[in-house]
Design a protein around this motif. Structure first.
Motif, short mmCIF file in Angstrom:
data_model
loop_
_atom_site.label_atom_id
_atom_site.label_comp_id
_atom_site.label_asym_id
_atom_site.label_seq_id
_atom_site.Cartn_x
_atom_site.Cartn_y
_atom_site.Cartn_z
N GLY A 50 0.80 -1.20 0.00
CA GLY A 50 0.00 0.00 0.00
C GLY A 50 0.85 1.26 0.00
N PRO A 51 0.24 2.41 -0.32
CA PRO A 51 0.98 3.68 -0.40
C PRO A 51 1.74 4.03 0.87
N SER A 52 1.21 3.67 2.03
CA SER A 52 1.87 4.01 3.28
C SER A 52 3.04 3.09 3.61
N CYS A 53 3.29 2.10 2.76
CA CYS A 53 4.36 1.12 3.02
C CYS A 53 5.52 1.27 2.03
N GLN A 54 5.54 2.33 1.25
CA GLN A 54 6.51 2.43 0.16
C GLN A 54 7.95 2.56 0.65
N ARG A 55 8.16 2.95 1.90
CA ARG A 55 9.52 3.02 2.42
C ARG A 55 10.08 1.64 2.76
N ALA A 56 9.23 0.62 2.76
CA ALA A 56 9.70 -0.74 3.00
C ALA A 56 10.32 -1.32 1.74
N GLU A 57 11.29 -2.18 1.90
CA GLU A 57 11.86 -2.91 0.77
C GLU A 57 11.01 -4.15 0.52
N LEU A 58 10.77 -4.48 -0.73
CA LEU A 58 9.92 -5.62 -1.08
C LEU A 58 10.74 -6.66 -1.82
N TRP A 59 10.85 -7.84 -1.23
CA TRP A 59 11.53 -8.98 -1.86
C TRP A 59 10.46 -9.93 -2.39
#
Length: 360
Positions: A50-59
């Motif tokens: 989601g938009p509020s999680c964009q600072r997380a890295e996604l593997w």
């Protein structure tokens, strides 16, 4: 903290296949990011945050989806596809076990393998258990982790935790929601609502029966997992009773859900929490639910809804007639106090930090 969050292997985030775990993951990640933690999410190929999680890295990892424990027979053996997402996820975790990149893993998958691995890993694994008791093998492995170190387990509700053999009082963290994404609606339409995966354990037929008794239209939102079941439910009530609206993203769902006079919640099993119950309340919608599972803790009779005895569709219909006496502002206020993203993140942080102090 530097945390690796492992998603459900049932399908990509954003697809709806992961059910309530998708909402939990986005809230967990966004809330912990807001508190200054570094988050990496391990999820199925095709996932989006989601938009509020964009600072997380996604593997991302590819593989066959895992079969849900919820749909297995109670005494069924554990089955994992050799080319499945579940072993791919935990191979990735094992590769990071001695890297020093992460302080802990937070597992959101209700699957046997990560629980079984927990005592053997150098990297601490914490499990937010997403369901109640549905399978003997899962009951056993959760009990084993609890006997080894119960601090590695957290639950959404006390009712859910009571399903398992625990040596001590459970850690209960509830769940959390981004309340900016839910608008308060004070002037509803003459519409009833039901939200969930369309599958037998969710009990849509009971909500349909109550709507029929009242001569009311029932809006149904959710992914149709069992088309034969959906057809049978529709055939059980007069044409036009059910208004099928499909699976919607949160922004669309809340805009439509908020227009309902009441949400009916009719599970045939012990829901661990009841995300849709809180989503409705966040929009100001009172909830009429069975006194079963997590919703039995969330619904405060007379404040944000009414509880009735499980499987009693007549009582369900009668309770709908009393929802006009509930102040929709108080439904929203309860969520702000008990189930905001910030409150959830603070509980999660405390649980993990206490566990890490012991691990160190």
């Amino acid at each position: 903290m530097k945390l690796l969050v492992v998603s459900t292997p049932l399908g990509p985030l954003g697809s709806g296949l992961g059910g309530g775990v998708e909402i939990t993951l986005n809230s967990l990640v966004a809330g912990l990011l807001d508190r200054g933690h570094s988050i990496t999410v391990l999820a199925a190929e095709g996932s989006s945050l989601g938009p509020s999680c964009q600072r997380a890295e996604l593997w991302l990892r590819s593989g066959r989806p895992q079969l849900s424990s919820q749909h297995a027979d109670r005494e069924a053996d554990v089955v994992m596809p050799a080319d499945g997402l579940l072993p791919q996820f935990w191979r990735a975790v094992l590769e990071q076990a001695s890297s020093g990149r992460f302080e802990a893993v937070v597992n959101l998958a209700y699957d046997w393998l990560p629980f079984w691995l927990t005592p053997t890993l150098a990297l601490p694994v914490f499990h937010l258990v997403s369901m109640g008791s549905v399978n003997a093998a899962m009951d056993g492995v959760i009990a084993q982790v609890a006997a080894w170190d119960q601090r590695r387990l957290a639950f959404h509700t006390a009712t859910q935790a009571a399903d398992f053999d625990l040596p001590g009082p459970p850690v209960v963290v509830g769940n959390g929601f981004d309340l900016d994404a839910y608008g308060l609606c004070l002037e509803p339409d003459a519409l009833l609502g039901w939200v969930g995966r369309v599958a037998p354990e969710k009990g849509l037929e009971d909500a349909a029966a109550a709507a029929m008794q009242l001569g009311r239209r029932l809006a149904v939102w959710g992914l149709v997992e069992d088309r034969a079941y959906a057809a049978a439910v529709e055939a059980s009530v007069p044409a036009g009773t059910l208004d099928w609206r499909g699976f919607l993203a949160t922004d669309q769902l809340q805009a439509e859900l908020g227009r309902c006079q009441a949400l009916l919640n009719t599970p045939k099993w012990n829901e661990a929490y009841g995300n849709v119950v809180v989503e409705a309340m966040a929009c100001g919608v009172p909830v009429v639910a069975y006194r079963r599972g997590g919703p039995g803790e969330l619904v405060q009779p007379g404040l944000n809804g009414w509880l009735v005895e499980p499987d009693d569709t007549t009582a369900l219909a009668e309770a709908v007639c009393r929802v006009d006496g509930i102040d929709r502002r108080r439904c929203r206020a309860w969520v702000e106090q008990e189930a905001s993203r910030a409150v959830f993140a603070e509980r999660l942080e405390g649980w993990i930090e206490r566990g890490l102090q012991i691990c160190r």
